[in-house]
Design an enzyme around this catalytic site. Structure first.
Site, short mmCIF file in Angstrom:
data_model
loop_
_atom_site.label_atom_id
_atom_site.label_comp_id
_atom_site.label_asym_id
_atom_site.label_seq_id
_atom_site.Cartn_x
_atom_site.Cartn_y
_atom_site.Cartn_z
N TYR A 119 -40.05 -178.36 3.68
CA TYR A 119 -39.06 -177.93 4.66
C TYR A 119 -39.35 -178.45 6.07
O TYR A 119 -38.59 -178.18 6.99
CB TYR A 119 -39.08 -176.40 4.74
N LYS B 235 -47.95 -174.04 -6.80
CA LYS B 235 -47.92 -174.93 -7.98
C LYS B 235 -49.16 -175.82 -7.88
O LYS B 235 -49.05 -177.05 -7.90
CB LYS B 235 -46.65 -175.79 -7.98
N ASP C 131 -43.25 -170.72 -10.98
CA ASP C 131 -42.26 -170.51 -12.05
C ASP C 131 -42.57 -169.22 -12.82
O ASP C 131 -41.68 -168.42 -13.12
CB ASP C 131 -42.15 -171.73 -12.97
N ASP D 90 -38.42 -169.33 0.36
CA ASP D 90 -36.97 -169.26 0.57
C ASP D 90 -36.27 -168.83 -0.72
O ASP D 90 -35.42 -167.93 -0.72
CB ASP D 90 -36.50 -170.66 0.99
#
Ligand code: NAD
Length: 365
Positions: free
Chosen positions: A125, A192, A225, A249
């Site tokens: 971002y 991740k 995830d 987000d």
């Protein structure tokens, strides 16, 4: 002594929401000195084309605390989002979004009580992007090839994901401190790291180091995830989550969905010595000026502000009044009724009136 707070009404539905919230906050008995400041497209002409006047920024820096209504970002060239501008210019690096179910809200879940902390300055971002087909993108692709990294397709656009020790450390330090102040029990770092070893891997490494310095708060981690699935299956197992910008987000919207949607989702943005409180939702321009939309997310943001100011008793009373109002199910806006055209729906200012009555008659905490 009165708390001096910068009040930014914003635009769209912002002015009516902040007015309703200001009235309710005043009714808690806590004394405020409201320093009302403009921002947004409507005030640009009076401020030399600047939607975020320097005087507004100075007011927030001086007072250290702001309550902000939503602000529209017009689509098109040459307009920098006021929301992004505030975040960058005040270095608001930690966004906090508590997501809690209140009895009576129409949702599939009960007993959700989560706090999402999102890092807001780094990650994919950060805005470092190279447009497909430009000489810069081609040069970068060639540079990568010369350094042994092959981009899968030559006609790629590229975004860069910076993750620093400094940025990660400060958001985890903030989160542990927040957990302690707000009586939370556990922090889960989301990442991740299995795939992005040098960015999310670094994030996890630094998170573990900060956790080791704060052994009084439980700590674990989850892959992003898996985190999504876990939140949908058993949100009650989680307490606070700390996430890099992009996952933060996405997962904060997922969490808002667990507790009844945008109308119930408050928020706050923290930097060093400065805090800006605002709802998660935007300015909903089509409803502007209709005294129709739900002020509860803005009011819950005000409740977070009370806690930040150390006004715990007033915050508890306001939260109890909101909770009572929802449970009763009468003085609620259209979005919280069983159908959107429910004739018993009330307006924004009626919600404020009902809460003021509850605060004055003293509903039990
Ligand atoms: P939005 O949140 O403004 O509205 C989406 C829909 O959600 C609305 O049409 C309405 O149906 C519903 N909604 C939102 N708030 C509500 C409330 N309080 N009560 C009842 N219903 C509510 O999102 P959008 O339409 O994507 O964005 C509109 C503008 O807001 C854009 O210019 C966007 O950039 C801006 N925005 C500002 C902020 C901010 O100021 N922090 C945040 C998000 C979006």
């Amino acid at each position: 002594m009165a708390h001096r707070v910068t009040l930014i009404p914003g635009d769209g539905i912002g002015p009516e929401l902040t007015e309703a919230t200001r009235r309710v906050l005043d009714a808690t008995g806590v004394e405020f000195e409201w320093d009302v400041q403009p921002a947004g497209a409507d005030v640009m002409d009076e401020h030399g084309g600047n939607p975020l006047p320097e005087t507004t920024l100075e007011s927030i820096r001086r007072n250290g605390v702001a309550l902000k209504g939503p602000i529209t970002t017009p689509i098109g060239e040459g307009f920098r989002s006021v929301n992004v501008g505030l975040r960058v210019l005040l270095d608001l690096y930690a966004q906090v979004r508590p997501c809690k179910t209140y009895q009576g809200v129409r949702t599939r879940y009960e007993d959700v009580d989560l706090v999402i902390v999102r890092e807001t300055t780094e990650d994919i971002y950060a805005g470092i992007e190279f447009e497909q087909g430009t000489p810069d993108a081609e040069e970068l692709i060639a540079w990568l090839a010369a350094h042994g990294e092959r981009v899968p397709q030559q006609d790629s656009g590229i975004s860069i994901k910076p993750t620093s020790i400094t940025g990660t450390r400060r958001v985890f330090e903030f989160a542990f401190d927040y957990a302690r102040r707000m009586g939370r029990r556990k922090i889960t770092a989301v990442h991740k790291a299995n795939i992005m070893k040098f960015t999310d891997g670094l994030w996890l490494h630094v998170a573990r180091a900060v956790a080791a310095e704060n052994p009084d708060i439980e700590f674990d981690d989850r892959i992003a995830d898996n985190m999504c699935m876990q939140l949908v299956q058993r949100p009650e197992e989680y307490d606070m989550m700390v996430l890099p910008n992009l996952y933060g987000d996405i997962i904060s919207d997922l969490a808002a969905g667990l507790i009844g949607g945008l109308g119930m989702a408050p928020g706050a943005n923290f930097g060093r010595g400065v805090a800006v409180f605002e709802p998660t939702h935007g300015s909903a321009p089509k409803y502007a000026g209709q005294n129709k939309v739900n002020p509860i997310a803005q009011m819950l943001s005000g409740m977070l502000m009370l806690r930040h100011l150390g006004e715990m008793d007033a915050a508890d009373r306001l939260e109890a009044a909101i909770s009572h109002l929802i449970r009763e199910g009468k003085s609620l806006t259209y979005d919280m009724k069983p159908t959107r055209d429910d004739p018993t729906a009330v307006g924004t200012s009626d919600v404020a009136d009902a809460l003021i009555e509850k605060l004055q008659s003293g509903v039990a905490v």
